[in-house]
Design an enzyme around this catalytic site. Structure first.
Site, PDB file in Angstrom:
ATOM      1  N   GLU A 131     -13.866  17.781   1.136  1.00 52.54           N
ATOM      2  CA  GLU A 131     -14.776  17.702   2.277  1.00 52.54           C
ATOM      3  C   GLU A 131     -14.217  18.564   3.402  1.00 52.54           C
ATOM      4  OE1 GLU A 131     -15.446  13.866   4.114  1.00 52.54           O
ATOM      5  OE2 GLU A 131     -16.964  14.711   5.424  1.00 52.54           O
ATOM      6  N   GLY A 162      -6.757  11.562   8.087  1.00 57.60           N
ATOM      7  CA  GLY A 162      -6.344  10.211   7.745  1.00 57.60           C
ATOM      8  C   GLY A 162      -6.500   9.908   6.261  1.00 57.60           C
ATOM      9  N   MET A 186      -9.590  10.248   2.633  1.00 58.46           N
ATOM     10  CA  MET A 186     -10.823  10.852   2.126  1.00 58.46           C
ATOM     11  C   MET A 186     -11.454   9.963   1.058  1.00 58.46           C
ATOM     12  SD  MET A 186     -12.964  13.258   2.252  1.00 58.46           S
ATOM     13  CE  MET A 186     -14.419  13.153   1.233  1.00 58.46           C
ATOM     14  N   GLU A 187     -12.758   9.775   1.194  1.00 55.71           N
ATOM     15  CA  GLU A 187     -13.493   8.792   0.406  1.00 55.71           C
ATOM     16  C   GLU A 187     -13.985   9.270  -0.955  1.00 55.71           C
ATOM     17  OE1 GLU A 187     -14.660  10.279   3.293  1.00 55.71           O
ATOM     18  OE2 GLU A 187     -16.810  10.687   3.161  1.00 55.71           O
ATOM     19  N   HIS A 192     -12.575   1.705   6.059  1.00 51.47           N
ATOM     20  CA  HIS A 192     -13.437   2.855   6.341  1.00 51.47           C
ATOM     21  C   HIS A 192     -13.768   3.618   5.055  1.00 51.47           C
ATOM     22  CE1 HIS A 192     -14.866   6.258   8.902  1.00 51.47           C
ATOM     23  NE2 HIS A 192     -14.474   6.972   7.859  1.00 51.47           N
ATOM     24  N   GLU A 193     -12.750   3.977   4.309  1.00 52.74           N
ATOM     25  CA  GLU A 193     -12.996   4.768   3.095  1.00 52.74           C
ATOM     26  C   GLU A 193     -13.752   3.941   2.065  1.00 52.74           C
ATOM     27  OE1 GLU A 193     -12.500   7.747   3.746  1.00 52.74           O
ATOM     28  OE2 GLU A 193     -11.083   7.470   5.395  1.00 52.74           O
ATOM     29  N   HIS A 210     -17.411   3.843   2.931  1.00 49.74           N
ATOM     30  CA  HIS A 210     -18.094   5.105   2.623  1.00 49.74           C
ATOM     31  C   HIS A 210     -18.768   5.066   1.253  1.00 49.74           C
ATOM     32  CE1 HIS A 210     -17.665   8.008   5.784  1.00 49.74           C
ATOM     33  NE2 HIS A 210     -16.346   8.081   5.755  1.00 49.74           N
TER      34      HIS A 210
END
Ligand code: TRP
Ligand code: ZN
Length: 868
Positions: A129, A268, A270-271, A304-305, A308
């Protein structure tokens, strides 16, 4: 050639949202074979493509050595396609295309940490990304092209771990030295969510049973010695999975979920679908090695990830202008999750503090842009506080306005309509509107224009009629690129309090309802408006924007007495904190006396330390020099701000007197009932220790030295700061001890670098010592950020010798790692607010950089910075 499908051909390199066009081909399936060797890697791909609209077949690719290309079985000659530095274009392609391509790449020398790269001697990972996949192979590398990926990874057996997205189909030997694994991801996804990992890592395993009964294998991969530090992350992962089921009705959809930790990472985490890749700083958490703040961050990034998976992966972005669709919503979701982990008020305080310290300044300077930008040169420059944090605030406003139940109906509708699609911000707002039955379309204005609205409120009380009147006015600073700024809908959460008793008043509902005030929430959506409260027996104290219900600058003429009142009687913890911040800002910037603040603090603290020590600790927050500086738009003199803030800190330390030591001695983190309380007690003790040192209390250094040796990392570091920043006799000994204890613990060692760089009296010699230290490494962004972030803790230093430090880094990283280079340069973005002659000096230094930079990342940032 069609412009939208070929993002970089316009002369000035700017890409516009208005030029969006659908891709001419879709990809039904992609087979990858990635063979990693020590001095190169080979990537073979087979793409099954189908025409969707007229136009050329465009494959994006960067830094690839094309070995061969076949179309429907036939080898192509160089004359059959057009190849340049950015893309491979085939004109007049048939409607059904099967493409077989082989490229050679160099992960072993990839310093940009983008695409496939060697992260350490025994690890290769990907970061795709937003546009990294095009550095792995030729592909329609844009988020609206979704496909099924089958991946074969082949490498030397010295890398036992071979991972890719989805399910493991097959493993086997190639020969005595090499082996392979084949993975298939059944879910269609865009290329930016592709990941693979090749390495020698240990693993922590667990499992989770979803609400649908699916048994999911959970795996966290890290270096052997770090496996015990993965426990907190694993618990947070399971907690997140449950939380998303309970709050959004969203279960996980694959049989495995893998997380890989690496120290060579630009951001931080990545999903990537089913295979998250994390910066070690966002996975490893352990009281011995990392601070409480880091532990909280690990939990929120894990969430958070994970979140996602639905907001980002199952439903993704149509194009990169829509980035805040996935990021703003996912940040809002992780913030809500974190509010359940600790004092909710403190979580909100910390989130708003970040917003005000980073997003507000960004939005008032040369890098200001709408949460959904309408043009960019380099999309990597738009992973900003505005996209993430302001994006989250927009979602929060809509959620607060709708209330729990209707917001859930809205999100249900979003997932029902758009699962498996690549969509826009308009689609999101339309689904929320349809599902909830409440028209939210005017919230689109928030997404489309820049700037922090100013909300002016005036109050009037009429004793005769017992009417209390509030008039509202909103405005935005004119913006050169956005001439037609419109009023935005601003949810204003408010309460009235009896000024004598401190009791909250019941809002008179009939009249209020007509004015749109419901449940203490007024939706102000015009340029100006007035609302009335009737039957108010005496002049009340109003509390506005409770819980920070909208991301605006509030301008209300509170008296100091009213602010002190709110600190004592407001029941919303966030607004209690806000009252302290407003008081302190006045003392600092308007030279008001400090007595009222101190008295109110002394009245409030004893109770609060009992009830919510973490919230109590936050009430001691004194706005940082950086934040105070960001509120000044011209003639900014960092040294003057420092002087005033230092004077205030001294006044406070003196005023709290013996209370500091008494509080320090009375608190024990080991006696607390939960982590949040213990964290609060540790924070309070560090504050008290700092205060004692400021008082010149000789015992402070002894207490700090003892704390340094007996505490966990939060206490150790708190004590180390007190010793080092005050040049205590024990400082050097403690630093040496810290180094020898944590020499092999990169994240802890980062703190060692940070503490020294953040010394208020650091000089360019300090920075030279740190950056020439054998453990300083320009290939590891965490280490660069430790020193640069430490330095930037003192704006006086940032704006003196720091200018050369940051410009030097931007110049070096322009070539080696432009994503990080561009971000570090942004530290200087408010140069134009400086008082002369500093302003001209910094400007001249920035201008020397102009002819030297080549990357789109750094040059776009530099151009914007110099365009004020
Ligand atoms: N999508 C990631 C997140 O917010 C962040 C991300 C974007 C990223 N670009 C990146 C991470 C580059 C690492 C490197 O969760
Ligand atoms: Zn994200």
């Amino acid at each position: 050639m069609n412009i939208a499908a070929n993002p970089v051909i316009e002369a000035d390199q700017t890409i516009y949202l208005k030029d969006y066009q659908k891709p001419s081909f879709v990809v039904d399936s992609v087979d990858l074979n990635i063979q990693v060797y020590s001095d190169h890697s080979l990537v073979s791909s087979k793409l099954e493509m189908q025409r969707q609209t007229a136009g050329d077949l465009v494959l994006l690719g960067r830094d690839l050595e094309l070995q061969s290309i076949r179309l429907n079985g036939q080898p192509l000659n160089a004359s059959d396609y057009h190849l340049d530095a950015e893309q491979l274009v085939i004109a007049n392609a048939p409607d059904q295309v099967s493409l077989e391509i082989v490229v050679k790449i160099h992960p072993e020398s990839n310093t940009m940490l983008e695409g496939l790269y060697q992260a350490s001697s025994d690890l290769f990972v990907t970061q795709n990304e937003p546009e990294g996949f095009r550095k792995i192979t030729f592909y329609p590398d844009r988020p609206d092209v979704l496909s099924v990926f089958t991946t074969r990874v082949e490498a030397d057996k010295k890398y036992p771990v071979l991972l890719a997205n989805g399910n493991l189909l097959e493993t086997g030997e190639v020969d005595a030295n090499r082996h392979y694994a084949i993975w298939q991801d059944p879910t269609k996804k865009p290329s930016y969510l592709f990941a693979c990992v090749i390495g020698d890592l240990a693993v922590m395993k667990d499992h989770y049973v979803t609400s649908e009964g699916r048994n999911v294998a959970l795996e966290i991969y890290a270096e052997e010695k770090d496996i015990p530090k993965c426990k907190i992350a694993m618990e947070a992962l399971k907690h997140s999975m449950r939380w998303d089921e309970e709050h959004y009705g969203l279960p996980y959809d694959l049989d495995n979920y893998m997380i890989v930790a690496t120290s060579a990472f630009n951001m931080g985490a990545m999903e990537n679908k089913g295979l998250n890749i994390f910066n070690t700083s966002c996975v490893l958490a352990d009281e011995e090695y990392t601070t409480d703040a880091a532990i909280m961050r690990v939990q929120s990034v894990i969430a958070h990830e994970y979140f996602h998976n639905w907001t980002g992966n199952r439903i993704t972005c149509r194009d990169w202008f829509q980035l805040c669709l996935k990021e703003g919503l996912t940040v809002f979701r992780d913030q809500s999750f974190s509010e359940d982990l600790q004092s909710a008020a403190v979580q909100r305080i910390d989130d708003v503090a970040v917003l005000k310290a980073h997003q507000f300044p960004e939005d008032s300077g040369p890098l200001s842009h709408p949460p959904r930008p309408d043009h960019f040169v380099e999309i990597n420059n738009f992973y900003t506080a505005t996209v993430y944090e302001k994006g989250a605030e927009i979602n929060r406003m809509m959620a607060t306005l709708l209330g729990k139940e209707k917001f859930r109906q809205g999100t249900d509708e979003y997932f029902r309509r758009h699962d498996g699609q690549a969509v826009t911000v308009e689609d999101w707002v339309a689904a929320l509107t349809a599902g909830s039955g409440v028209d939210l379309s005017n919230f689109l204005t928030w997404y489309n224009q820049p700037g922090t609205p100013k909300l002016q409120v005036k109050a009037e009380y009429d004793v005769e009629t017992q009417i209390y009147r509030l008039s509202f006015k909103q405005s935005l600073k004119p913006h050169a690129k956005y001439p037609n700024l419109k009023a935005v809908p601003i949810p204003v959460a408010l309460a009235l309090f009896d000024a004598e008793s401190g009791e909250q008043l019941t809002l008179n509902s009939k009249a209020l309802f007509e004015n749109g005030v419901k449940d203490g929430m007024y939706l102000f959506d015009q340029d100006e408006a007035t609302i009335e409260f009737s039957g108010v027996a005496a002049k009340p104290v109003v509390s506005l924007l409770r819980n920070f219900s909208a991301p605006v600058n509030l301008d209300f003429d509170y008296s100091e007495k009213e602010l002190a009142f709110l600190l004592q009687y407001e029941t919303n913890g966030f607004n209690q904190w806000q009252a302290t911040q407003t008081l302190l800002e006045r003392i600092l910037l308007d030279d008001q006396p400090a007595e009222i603040y101190i008295q109110a603090m002394l009245n409030t603290l004893p109770d609060m330390i009992e009830k919510d020590p973490l919230l109590a600790s936050r009430l001691f927050d004194v706005p940082s020099e950086g934040y105070l500086g960001s509120r000044i738009d011209q003639d900014y003199q960092p040294a003057m701000i420092q002087e005033k803030r230092e004077a205030l800190l001294h006044t406070l330390a003196r005023a709290f007197g013996e209370t500091a030591k008494e509080t320090y001695l009375s608190l024990d983190p080991d006696l607390q009932s939960d982590f949040s309380q213990a964290m609060g007690v540790r924070a309070l003790r560090n504050i008290m220790l700092t205060m004692m040192a400021r008082q010149g209390d000789a015992s402070a250094f002894d207490l700090a030295y003892e704390r340094y040796h007996t505490g966990n990392m939060s206490e150790r570091l708190g004590a180390l700061k007190v010793l080092v920043w005050n040049d205590a006799p024990q400082a050097q000994e403690a630093l040496a001890d810290f180094y020898s204890r944590f020499e092999d613990e990169a994240l802890s060692l980062d703190q060692w670098f940070m503490v020294q760089a953040a010394h208020p009296k650091a000089t360019d010699a300090t920075i030279a010592y740190l950056t020439q230290h054998p453990d300083y490494d320009l290939a590891v962004p965490n280490r660069i950020r430790a020193v640069s972030g430490g330095l930037n803790a003192n704006p006086v230093n940032t704006w003196s010798f720091g200018v050369q430090h940051f410009i030097g880094l931007a110049k070096y990283l322009d070539e080696k790692n432009p994503i990080v280079g561009s971000r570090l340069l942004q530290v200087l973005s408010r140069w134009y607010t400086l008082a002369e002659p500093q302003r001209s000096e910094v400007k001249a230094q920035l201008e020397t950089l102009k002819p030297l930079v080549k990357s789109k990342n750094v040059s776009e940032t530099l151009n914007s910075m110099l365009s004020v």
